[in-house]
Design a protein around this motif. Sequence first.
Motif, mmCIF file in Angstrom:
data_model
loop_
_atom_site.group_PDB
_atom_site.id
_atom_site.type_symbol
_atom_site.label_atom_id
_atom_site.label_comp_id
_atom_site.label_asym_id
_atom_site.label_seq_id
_atom_site.Cartn_x
_atom_site.Cartn_y
_atom_site.Cartn_z
ATOM 1 N N TYR A 1 5.764 11.765 -3.628
ATOM 2 C CA TYR A 1 4.862 12.132 -2.532
ATOM 3 C C TYR A 1 5.514 13.216 -1.674
ATOM 4 O O TYR A 1 6.708 13.476 -1.759
ATOM 5 C CB TYR A 1 4.522 10.902 -1.694
ATOM 6 N N ASP B 1 -4.296 7.532 -3.526
ATOM 7 C CA ASP B 1 -3.575 8.377 -2.572
ATOM 8 C C ASP B 1 -4.549 9.024 -1.593
ATOM 9 O O ASP B 1 -5.763 9.110 -1.836
ATOM 10 C CB ASP B 1 -2.796 9.473 -3.303
ATOM 11 N N TYR C 1 7.600 6.906 1.120
ATOM 12 C CA TYR C 1 6.764 6.672 -0.055
ATOM 13 C C TYR C 1 7.453 6.961 -1.387
ATOM 14 O O TYR C 1 6.969 6.551 -2.434
ATOM 15 C CB TYR C 1 5.493 7.542 0.017
ATOM 16 N N LYS D 1 0.503 7.587 0.218
ATOM 17 C CA LYS D 1 -0.121 6.407 -0.361
ATOM 18 C C LYS D 1 -1.267 5.920 0.521
ATOM 19 O O LYS D 1 -1.201 5.986 1.739
ATOM 20 C CB LYS D 1 0.896 5.281 -0.520
#
Length: 570
Positions: free
Chosen positions: A546, A501, A542, A565
């Motif tokens: 997230y 990430d 995402y 991501k």
Amino acid sequence: MNNAFSKRFKPVSLKDFSFRKKVILVCLIISLIPVMMLGFFSYFQQKKQLTEREKLAIHETLNGETKQLNSKLSTYLNILKLIAWNENIRAALIRQYNTNFEMYLAYRDTIDPLFLTISSLNMDISNICIYTDHAIYPHDSVLRGLTAAYGMPWYHDTCHSFSPVFELSDDRQSLYLACKIYMHSKETSIVCLTIDMSKIFQSAKSLFDSDYGLFITDSGNTVFYQYQSNGMKADDTEDTVFSKDGSSKYVIERSSPINNTGWICILYRPVTRITTVVNQMKYIVLFIIVLCILFITFFSAKISNSIVSPLEKLVQNIMQVEKGNYEITVTSDSNDEVGKMIQAFRSMTKRLNYLINEVLLAKIRQQKDELQILQLQINPHFLYNSLSLINGKAIMAGQEDISQMALLLSTFYRTMLNKGKNIITLENELKNVQAYIQIQQIMHSYSFEVVYNIDENALLFCIPNFVLQPLAENAILHGFDHEETPGKNILTISISFDKDDILLNVMDNGCGMEPSECRDILTGKSKGYGISNIQQRIQLYYGTAYGLTYRSTKNRGTSVTLRIKKNAPQ
């Protein structure tokens, strides 16, 4: 002639059946399979349960009989020990007699009372006898010389041990229990109990009301006692009873070896006692299956008629639609699959007619949208050209602040608009934020500082555009502008990696927020909608794992982290 015969008697396949017959056949097959499976399962399950119940009954009965037999044998052993270790008996057997009268007194006062008492209390014992080589005259069947025991089956084993010995008579009608009496002299005396075998196993004749058999085998697996009720023959069951493969027509149960003897009791009952009950259930199951066949055939015909009729009408309407006629005549108010299919067909046909009519309108709207896009492309160019002209005039007039502001605005709007694309590189997103922050510094007379902690390797990845600038704007307008405590304001922009990430962090040392305000800003309950909009866009791209995370302390500052991501969409 052969050709005519083959055409006349052509085999009929399933595909040649009418749909109505197919429905009836399918209903019969689908319905009868579970009925037959359930019937056969019930039959075999019932048979298994009855067999297991019979085994359990035989097991418990045999356990009771074995315990009773053990109890009897223990009683016999106790009687034998009572005689063998009786001091008066041993004294009578080693005493030197001078007259016959003295022997008579020994018989009358010592041996006969004890033996008569034992015999009267235990009817199973048919005789008690002591065999001795002492110089004493024999007395009826109670006292005999040792020579009389030479031919007895227990003699050899008893002479070499003081342990009790169980032996069967040659005719297997009596059980001998013999033991050597411990003497202080070299003389030998043996006491022997003769027990009636029929009385030992008398209780075995009442184990069940009918149809059962009982075998008693010795340690050599030889049958010495057997009982069959209702004329059962041992010849019919002997091989089966002693077989170990379990394949027999009897339910068989074997006991553990009985203490001191090694005997094994075998109790059995014919399986026919169980199958008689199960066969009655089998006929009931078959009768129910026949009734089910008749019932299913009747209702299958009814069901097939209700299914086939609307389907035929539906097929006719489908052929009309194929020819371009969208007028639907088939209707159904049923909620089953056929009814839903007809309703869906009507809706589909209406929708199809609507979509065909909408094609021309869609083309017209498409042309209008293309014209609007061209207009939107013209507006940014006009803005950039105007800012370039302002920049040029400011340079000619020596107004560096105005020139810098024009360049920053040009950079800001160029990266923000991103040629109409929704995805931007992290490098361009950072340039957009930097241009915005510099504009705000000029507007705030450089009242705050900016610190950048950037991992250069992250700048090549792509993210949704315009997600970092609103975070910086919130920090400046709501963090610094509302601050009441003294001190230099610092804005920190960080970009780093966390495994797969990327973390984008905006931190300020402004006025901070309450915990409730941190929750409201993400849910859109606050006055502004920019932050909640970013949260929705990021989670749309995402997933819910997230997005934004706020941490804030009142009068100390706020930190917001955006997690995305690393393999961002292109």
